[in-house]
Write a protein that holds these residues in place. Structure first.
Motif, PDB file in Angstrom:
ATOM      1  N   GLU A  62       0.837  -1.207   0.000  1.00 32.23           N
ATOM      2  CA  GLU A  62       0.000   0.000   0.000  1.00 32.23           C
ATOM      3  C   GLU A  62       0.867   1.250   0.000  1.00 32.23           C
ATOM      4  OE1 GLU A  62      -3.236   2.590   2.622  1.00 32.23           O
ATOM      5  OE2 GLU A  62      -2.349   0.772   3.476  1.00 32.23           O
ATOM      6  N   ILE A  63       0.674   2.078  -1.016  1.00 33.32           N
ATOM      7  CA  ILE A  63       1.136   3.466  -1.004  1.00 33.32           C
ATOM      8  C   ILE A  63      -0.120   4.308  -0.925  1.00 33.32           C
ATOM      9  CG2 ILE A  63       2.299   5.308  -2.274  1.00 33.32           C
ATOM     10  CD1 ILE A  63       4.063   3.233  -3.568  1.00 33.32           C
ATOM     11  N   ASP A  64      -0.364   4.882   0.244  1.00 33.24           N
ATOM     12  CA  ASP A  64      -1.598   5.622   0.487  1.00 33.24           C
ATOM     13  C   ASP A  64      -1.511   6.990  -0.187  1.00 33.24           C
ATOM     14  OD1 ASP A  64      -4.032   6.373   1.510  1.00 33.24           O
ATOM     15  OD2 ASP A  64      -3.536   5.918   3.594  1.00 33.24           O
ATOM     16  N   SER A  65      -2.564   7.356  -0.932  1.00 36.70           N
ATOM     17  CA  SER A  65      -2.616   8.678  -1.560  1.00 36.70           C
ATOM     18  C   SER A  65      -4.074   9.031  -1.843  1.00 36.70           C
ATOM     19  CB  SER A  65      -1.816   8.683  -2.878  1.00 36.70           C
ATOM     20  OG  SER A  65      -2.523   8.055  -3.934  1.00 36.70           O
ATOM     21  N   PRO A  66      -4.418  10.312  -1.945  1.00 40.61           N
ATOM     22  CA  PRO A  66      -3.571  11.507  -2.002  1.00 40.61           C
ATOM     23  C   PRO A  66      -3.237  12.096  -0.627  1.00 40.61           C
ATOM     24  CG  PRO A  66      -5.821  12.127  -2.462  1.00 40.61           C
ATOM     25  CD  PRO A  66      -5.825  10.629  -2.280  1.00 40.61           C
ATOM     26  N   GLY A  67      -3.764  11.503   0.450  1.00 40.00           N
ATOM     27  CA  GLY A  67      -3.331  11.891   1.788  1.00 40.00           C
ATOM     28  C   GLY A  67      -2.196  10.984   2.237  1.00 40.00           C
ATOM     29  N   ASP A 125       2.325   7.789  -9.595  1.00 38.27           N
ATOM     30  CA  ASP A 125       2.280   6.739 -10.616  1.00 38.27           C
ATOM     31  C   ASP A 125       3.662   6.133 -10.861  1.00 38.27           C
ATOM     32  OD1 ASP A 125      -0.429   6.813 -10.983  1.00 38.27           O
ATOM     33  OD2 ASP A 125      -0.376   8.084 -12.770  1.00 38.27           O
ATOM     34  N   GLU A 126       4.701   6.954 -10.803  1.00 36.09           N
ATOM     35  CA  GLU A 126       6.054   6.412 -10.966  1.00 36.09           C
ATOM     36  C   GLU A 126       6.382   5.423  -9.850  1.00 36.09           C
ATOM     37  OE1 GLU A 126       8.051  10.248 -13.312  1.00 36.09           O
ATOM     38  OE2 GLU A 126       8.310  10.008 -11.132  1.00 36.09           O
ATOM     39  N   LEU A 127       5.946   5.741  -8.639  1.00 36.27           N
ATOM     40  CA  LEU A 127       6.167   4.826  -7.525  1.00 36.27           C
ATOM     41  C   LEU A 127       5.324   3.561  -7.666  1.00 36.27           C
ATOM     42  CD1 LEU A 127       6.249   7.481  -4.662  1.00 36.27           C
ATOM     43  CD2 LEU A 127       8.195   6.123  -5.468  1.00 36.27           C
ATOM     44  N   LEU A 128       4.079   3.713  -8.068  1.00 38.76           N
ATOM     45  CA  LEU A 128       3.224   2.543  -8.274  1.00 38.76           C
ATOM     46  C   LEU A 128       3.806   1.626  -9.345  1.00 38.76           C
ATOM     47  CD1 LEU A 128      -0.334   4.184  -8.167  1.00 38.76           C
ATOM     48  CD2 LEU A 128       0.765   2.850  -6.366  1.00 38.76           C
ATOM     49  N   ASP A 129       4.271   2.208 -10.421  1.00 40.60           N
ATOM     50  CA  ASP A 129       4.869   1.407 -11.493  1.00 40.60           C
ATOM     51  C   ASP A 129       6.114   0.673 -11.001  1.00 40.60           C
ATOM     52  OD1 ASP A 129       3.007   2.052 -13.471  1.00 40.60           O
ATOM     53  OD2 ASP A 129       4.130   3.817 -14.145  1.00 40.60           O
ATOM     54  N   GLU A 130       6.945   1.382 -10.239  1.00 38.72           N
ATOM     55  CA  GLU A 130       8.173   0.771  -9.752  1.00 38.72           C
ATOM     56  C   GLU A 130       7.886  -0.423  -8.843  1.00 38.72           C
ATOM     57  OE1 GLU A 130      12.138   1.769  -7.028  1.00 38.72           O
ATOM     58  OE2 GLU A 130      10.722   3.390  -7.513  1.00 38.72           O
ATOM     59  N   TYR A 131       7.010  -0.238  -7.865  1.00 37.90           N
ATOM     60  CA  TYR A 131       6.794  -1.296  -6.886  1.00 37.90           C
ATOM     61  C   TYR A 131       5.881  -2.403  -7.394  1.00 37.90           C
ATOM     62  CZ  TYR A 131       9.312   1.679  -3.690  1.00 37.90           C
ATOM     63  OH  TYR A 131      10.288   2.428  -3.101  1.00 37.90           O
ATOM     64  N   ALA A 132       5.110  -2.119  -8.411  1.00 37.14           N
ATOM     65  CA  ALA A 132       4.314  -3.190  -9.020  1.00 37.14           C
ATOM     66  C   ALA A 132       5.215  -4.259  -9.619  1.00 37.14           C
ATOM     67  CB  ALA A 132       3.377  -2.621 -10.081  1.00 37.14           C
ATOM     68  N   ARG A 183     -17.241  18.879  -8.332  1.00 34.73           N
ATOM     69  CA  ARG A 183     -16.904  19.269  -6.966  1.00 34.73           C
ATOM     70  C   ARG A 183     -15.581  18.607  -6.562  1.00 34.73           C
ATOM     71  NH1 ARG A 183     -22.117  18.162  -3.369  1.00 34.73           N
ATOM     72  NH2 ARG A 183     -20.877  19.405  -1.894  1.00 34.73           N
ATOM     73  N   VAL A 184     -15.070  18.998  -5.391  1.00 37.51           N
ATOM     74  CA  VAL A 184     -13.779  18.480  -4.957  1.00 37.51           C
ATOM     75  C   VAL A 184     -13.829  16.963  -4.774  1.00 37.51           C
ATOM     76  CG1 VAL A 184     -12.047  18.535  -3.120  1.00 37.51           C
ATOM     77  CG2 VAL A 184     -13.080  20.672  -3.922  1.00 37.51           C
ATOM     78  N   GLN A 185     -14.954  16.426  -4.287  1.00 35.36           N
ATOM     79  CA  GLN A 185     -15.025  14.968  -4.133  1.00 35.36           C
ATOM     80  C   GLN A 185     -14.958  14.246  -5.475  1.00 35.36           C
ATOM     81  OE1 GLN A 185     -17.455  17.132  -3.067  1.00 35.36           O
ATOM     82  NE2 GLN A 185     -19.409  16.030  -2.840  1.00 35.36           N
ATOM     83  N   ASP A 186     -15.427  14.899  -6.547  1.00 31.81           N
ATOM     84  CA  ASP A 186     -15.284  14.309  -7.876  1.00 31.81           C
ATOM     85  C   ASP A 186     -13.806  14.216  -8.260  1.00 31.81           C
ATOM     86  OD1 ASP A 186     -18.054  14.020  -8.545  1.00 31.81           O
ATOM     87  OD2 ASP A 186     -18.139  16.189  -8.858  1.00 31.81           O
ATOM     88  N   LEU A 187     -13.065  15.279  -7.951  1.00 31.08           N
ATOM     89  CA  LEU A 187     -11.646  15.285  -8.283  1.00 31.08           C
ATOM     90  C   LEU A 187     -10.911  14.187  -7.508  1.00 31.08           C
ATOM     91  CD1 LEU A 187      -9.896  17.061 -10.172  1.00 31.08           C
ATOM     92  CD2 LEU A 187      -9.138  18.301  -8.116  1.00 31.08           C
ATOM     93  N   ALA A 188     -11.278  13.999  -6.226  1.00 28.44           N
ATOM     94  CA  ALA A 188     -10.663  12.941  -5.419  1.00 28.44           C
ATOM     95  C   ALA A 188     -11.039  11.557  -5.945  1.00 28.44           C
ATOM     96  CB  ALA A 188     -11.081  13.085  -3.960  1.00 28.44           C
ATOM     97  N   THR A 189     -12.278  11.392  -6.376  1.00 27.91           N
ATOM     98  CA  THR A 189     -12.705  10.114  -6.961  1.00 27.91           C
ATOM     99  C   THR A 189     -11.962   9.860  -8.268  1.00 27.91           C
ATOM    100  OG1 THR A 189     -14.882  10.263  -5.919  1.00 27.91           O
ATOM    101  CG2 THR A 189     -14.680   8.807  -7.835  1.00 27.91           C
ATOM    102  N   ASP A 232      -7.873   6.983 -11.399  1.00 21.07           N
ATOM    103  CA  ASP A 232      -6.652   7.055 -12.209  1.00 21.07           C
ATOM    104  C   ASP A 232      -5.556   6.158 -11.635  1.00 21.07           C
ATOM    105  OD1 ASP A 232      -7.905   8.861 -13.857  1.00 21.07           O
ATOM    106  OD2 ASP A 232      -6.906  10.633 -13.009  1.00 21.07           O
ATOM    107  N   ARG A 233      -5.426   6.139 -10.311  1.00 20.51           N
ATOM    108  CA  ARG A 233      -4.419   5.271  -9.694  1.00 20.51           C
ATOM    109  C   ARG A 233      -4.799   3.798  -9.874  1.00 20.51           C
ATOM    110  NH1 ARG A 233      -3.824   9.880  -9.567  1.00 20.51           N
ATOM    111  NH2 ARG A 233      -2.886   9.274 -11.551  1.00 20.51           N
ATOM    112  N   ALA A 234      -6.091   3.519  -9.834  1.00 18.97           N
ATOM    113  CA  ALA A 234      -6.544   2.147 -10.104  1.00 18.97           C
ATOM    114  C   ALA A 234      -6.178   1.735 -11.526  1.00 18.97           C
ATOM    115  CB  ALA A 234      -8.046   2.031  -9.866  1.00 18.97           C
TER     116      ALA A 234
END
Length: 532
Positions: free
Chosen positions: A267-272, A310-317, A360-366, A371-373
């Motif tokens: 787990e790399i937790d984001s965006p928090g 995304d660079e980190l996700l790609d690396e650790y995947a 709204r901001v929750q749309d941007l977070a979703t 995108d990370r998925a």
């Protein structure tokens, strides 16, 4: 329910079997030539055995067919472990070493031996078990002073060896008869926060051995947070903390986990929870309308924030070969304020640009979560996210295949589990009321007890103490016990290991066997001391 003369132990079912009395002599006297009767010969006395009882193990076996016979005990350096399939060599060598038997490779079993075999479902009664439990089901037969463990897949054979190891622990005897076993839930996990508190590789390996013996099949590693980033990185070495795991150490962990049929879920937790990244890349820091920094949060309106994650996700995947990836997504502080659009105008503007005037901001977070998925799906990973990372009230919807890791109902915006389940989502139970071991016990957390889990919790108890409807049982894929290092110095590694010992055993009992335990808690503790 126990068969006549048998007993149910730890919720196992003992089935009645037909037992034919043994013969006591010859059908007619042999008559020698000359017509004279031979002197009568008394039959040799045969030993009589009680009908066997179900084995006492953690977790309890689901089904045991009783029989009469001596059972089986390992004879040091005499008995062997033999395999019928080359793919079982690792399981065979491991069991042989543990029980001090000889490893015989591919051979015909004899008296005192253990045979491991894969089955196509046509033998050993494994067909029904395979349908019910899939690759993790197995059949363990004790007959004629031999043991045979057969399963549709290597994982099932491994779990059969764990049952046998427990059956003979403390000098006990594996009972005569047949165990047919399978897990109730396909995901049985332990999650470890190595970001806030550094755990050394040897400690993690000890937990993997413990988890394997208990038939857990997932180890979650939360390795990035505000406090630290704990695994060596080639793409961004600047963010890695001084106390960390090297990639070679991670490969050691992965190799051991694979030998125990445990999938490691990173787990790399984001965006928090990205404080360790932000320290080295301060331009990514989320700031409110007054210029104040928002702790641990990156500004998701900036393409550079997505790029580094995304660079980190790609690396650790590439490092982690397992099927799952945990994306986090919880506690994004921009969505904990009264008016996110007013407090973070740059996020509001980016949301309108992407989703139209109503964005709204929750749309941007979703959108960030989706995108990370997409990033981890390219590596054939199944994405998971914390329940408070699924936001409602906007235009965007979280991807349908995202598994909900439900941990709390206390966070702002957290919804009842039913809301996710009614929408058809799959869910894994991390209920913080029972399954969260938070170092230092901050924010009203209390160290969970095995007794409370054993007596009160089930996988249906997702939030608080109230279960969801049984109609959702098939959507609840399992559960995970979690250790969080909020106040890292509150306990040593050794204290953590001791503190989680009985909660881990209670949790897996409930994930493997759906029935109410028949053992009292005190007897369960005594059993744990016997079987390890």
């Amino acid at each position: 329910m126990a068969a006549a003369g048998g007993a149910a132990v730890a919720g196992a079912v003992v089935l009645t079997v037909a037992v034919w009395p043994g013969g006591d002599g010859e059908g007619a006297a042999n008559r020698p030539a000359g017509g004279k009767s031979a002197p009568s010969v008394a039959p040799s006395p045969s030993k009589s055995y009680e009908l066997s009882e179900a084995p006492a193990t953690i977790p309890a076996v689901r089904e045991h067919t009783a029989a009469r016979g001596p059972g089986w005990r390992p004879a040091e350096n005499k008995g062997r472990v033999v395999i019928r399939d080359d793919g079982l060599a690792d399981e065979g060598r491991l069991l042989a070493g543990e029980l001090k038997l000889r490893y015989g490779g591919d051979g015909r079993p004899g008296k005192g031996d253990v045979e491991l075999a894969l089955t196509d479902g046509a033998k050993d009664g494994a067909k029904d078990a395979a349908k019910a439990g899939g690759p993790e089901s197995y059949t363990l037969s004790v007959k004629g002073e031999q043991v045979r463990i057969a399963a549709p897949a290597e994982a099932g054979v491994f779990y059969g060896t764990r049952t046998l190891k427990q059956e003979v622990s403390g000098g006990r005897t594996a009972p005569e008869g047949v165990v047919r076993d399978r897990p109730a839930k396909p995901q049985r996990g332990f999650m470890l926060d190595i970001a806030r508190k550094h755990f050394d590789v040897e400690w993690i390996e000890d937990r993997i051995r413990e988890l394997g013996d208990l038939k857990y099949n997932q180890l979650g590693l939360h390795f990035s947070d505000d406090q630290a980033f704990r695994i060596e990185s080639d793409s961004h070495p600047e963010i890695v903390s001084s106390d960390h795991l090297t990639k070679d150490q991670v490969r050691r962990i992965l190799k051991l986990a694979a030998s125990r049929h445990i999938t490691v879920v990173p787990e790399i937790d984001s965006p928090g929870h990205l404080g360790a990244v932000i320290r080295e890349h301060p331009s990514l820091q989320l700031r409110n309308a007054r210029g104040g920094a928002t702790r641990g949060a990156v500004d998701i309106s900036k393409p550079a924030a997505a790029k580094i994650v995304d660079e980190l996700l790609d690396e650790y995947a590439e490092l982690f070969p397992g099927a799952y990836w945990h994306l986090g997504a919880d506690e994004y502080q921009a969505l904990t304020v009264k008016d996110p659009e007013a407090s973070y105008p740059q996020l509001a503007a980016a949301a309108r640009e992407r989703y139209g005037p109503g964005g709204r901001v929750q749309d941007l977070a979703t959108g960030w979560l989706n995108d990370r998925a997409d990033t981890v799906r390219k590596h054939e990973k199944k994405p998971k996210a914390w329940n408070d990372g699924f936001f409602r009230g906007g235009t965007a919807e979280a991807a349908a295949d995202l598994e909900v890791a439900y941990w709390t109902g206390k966070e702002i915006g957290a919804r009842e589990p039913d809301e996710y389940l009614k929408a058809g989502r799959k869910l894994v139970n991390y209920n913080d009321e029972y399954l969260y071991y938070v170092l230092g016990q901050p924010n009203a957390f209390r160290y969970p007890t095995g007794q409370r889990i054993y007596e009160d919790w089930t996988p249906l108890v997702v939030r608080g103490t109230r279960p969801v409807s049984e109609k959702y049982d098939h959507q609840i894929l399992g559960g995970s016990f979690a250790v969080w290092g909020d106040l890292a110095g509150a306990q040593s590694q050794e204290q953590v290991a001791q503190g989680i010992r009985m909660p881990l055993r209670a949790t897996v009992q409930k994930l493997w066997d759906p029935r109410k335990p028949t053992m009292t808690w005190s007897d369960f503790v005594k059993l744990a001391d016997t079987v390890g």
